[in-house]
Design an enzyme around this catalytic site. Structure first.
Site, mmCIF file in Angstrom:
data_model
loop_
_atom_site.group_PDB
_atom_site.id
_atom_site.type_symbol
_atom_site.label_atom_id
_atom_site.label_comp_id
_atom_site.label_asym_id
_atom_site.label_seq_id
_atom_site.Cartn_x
_atom_site.Cartn_y
_atom_site.Cartn_z
ATOM 1 N N VAL A 8 48.062 9.484 -19.077
ATOM 2 C CA VAL A 8 49.225 10.323 -19.363
ATOM 3 C C VAL A 8 50.065 9.664 -20.448
ATOM 4 O O VAL A 8 50.414 8.484 -20.348
ATOM 5 C CB VAL A 8 50.082 10.536 -18.089
ATOM 6 C CG1 VAL A 8 51.289 11.410 -18.408
ATOM 7 C CG2 VAL A 8 49.242 11.144 -16.971
ATOM 8 N N ASP A 9 50.376 10.429 -21.493
ATOM 9 C CA ASP A 9 51.205 9.944 -22.582
ATOM 10 C C ASP A 9 52.626 10.441 -22.384
ATOM 11 O O ASP A 9 52.862 11.655 -22.289
ATOM 12 C CB ASP A 9 50.657 10.434 -23.924
ATOM 13 C CG ASP A 9 49.214 10.004 -24.140
ATOM 14 O OD1 ASP A 9 48.904 8.835 -23.845
ATOM 15 O OD2 ASP A 9 48.403 10.840 -24.583
ATOM 16 N N GLY A 10 53.573 9.511 -22.300
ATOM 17 C CA GLY A 10 54.960 9.873 -22.066
ATOM 18 C C GLY A 10 55.836 9.628 -23.280
ATOM 19 O O GLY A 10 55.651 8.648 -24.004
#
Length: 288
Positions: free
Chosen positions: A129-131
């Site tokens: 997951v890229d935040g």
């Protein structure tokens, strides 16, 4: 108590390992198989091989390249990029992958998480997951579309866990390639939400950043990409400095415990007297 892991993320674009900066700029580094061999020799605990071109081009993983790269890999290997089906995962396992990482499929087809966990076991399924930080708090970033998704990373990761993910990789877009250190707030928001192991990535400059993430979060593993490619003896020296503060694995012959480091935690040159003693005895060729 399990020791925390130090993981290298090898980012591949168009078949070449690259240095990523904020998910926008990419500088060439070298061949994947060479990078994997280097990291293995210097004592990395695990490797994540991420092909960022496959999903953007809507192509399957480059199985031939992955198979070639895994010949040099003798530590647990996670492979991500272009994975859309169970058959893709099966082929990656045959190529030598121990785990697979789902990023785009977790966004577009989250059912694949459940299907993959059922077939291969949740311990083999990592959801990446890229935040990114916005004025409305942290949000998930879709790197293929270059758009922000209206979902918080911690809620997204919790949903992934409920679907069957056995591990979470949380990557900070803002810190990617910045050398500003890990985003502790982002990491903690995810660690406090899920119960599966969390890997954090993005922003490492030196061993102090690893120590901060290890001591101020509940992350199970600390991951870096650019740092390991451009810092000499990076894995061993990083682990040596981390061991001064907290516990990690260090199983290589070279440990640098007797060496000194500068303020940036770069390896200092030994005194000339010591280097002189370390020289091999020169034996002149015998003349008959």
């Amino acid at each position: 108590m399990l020791k925390k892991r130090i993981i290298a993320n090898v980012v591949v674009k168009d078949g070449i390992v690259v240095q990523s900066i904020n998910f926008r700029k990419y500088l060439p580094v070298g061949k994947p198989m060479i990078a994997l061999e280097f990291l293995n020799n210097w004592g990395i605990d695990e490797i994540i091989l991420t092909d960022i071109s496959a999903s953007r081009k809507n192509t399957p993983p480059d199985f031939a390249q992955i198979r070639k790269a895994t010949e040099r890999c003798h530590v647990p290997l996670t492979v991500g990029g272009g994975i859309k089906t169970i058959d893709d995962i099966k082929e990656l396992m045959h190529c030598g992958a121990d785990k697979i990482s789902l990023n785009q499929s977790a966004i577009k087809n989250p059912k694949l998480i459940t299907e993959a966990a059922h077939v291969f076991g949740d311990q083999c399924i990592v959801v990446s997951v890229d935040g990114v930080k916005t004025k409305n708090g942290y949000r998930v970033y879709d790197y293929v579309k270059g758009k922000i998704i209206d979902a918080s990373p911690d809620d997204f990761c919790l949903k992934a866990q409920e679907l069957g993910a056995g591990e979470i990789l949380i990557n900070s877009v803002d810190r990617d390639g910045s050398y500003k250190g890990f985003d502790i707030e982002l990491i903690n928001s995810v660690c406090n939400k899920v119960t599966v192991p969390v890997i954090c990535c993005g922003g490492a400059k030196n061993a102090n950043d690893f120590i901060e993430a290890l001591t101020k979060t509940n992350a199970s593993a600390i991951c870096a990409a650019n740092f390991f490619h451009f810092t000499e003896h990076s894995v061993n020296t990083t682990k040596t400095n981390i061991l001064k503060k907290t516990d990690v694995r260090l199983e290589t012959h070279a440990d640098y415990k007797e060496n000194s480091f500068d303020s940036e935690l770069r390896l200092n040159k030994k005194d000339d007297e010591i280097l002189e003693e370390m020289l091999f005895l020169k034996i002149e060729k015998e003349i008959i």
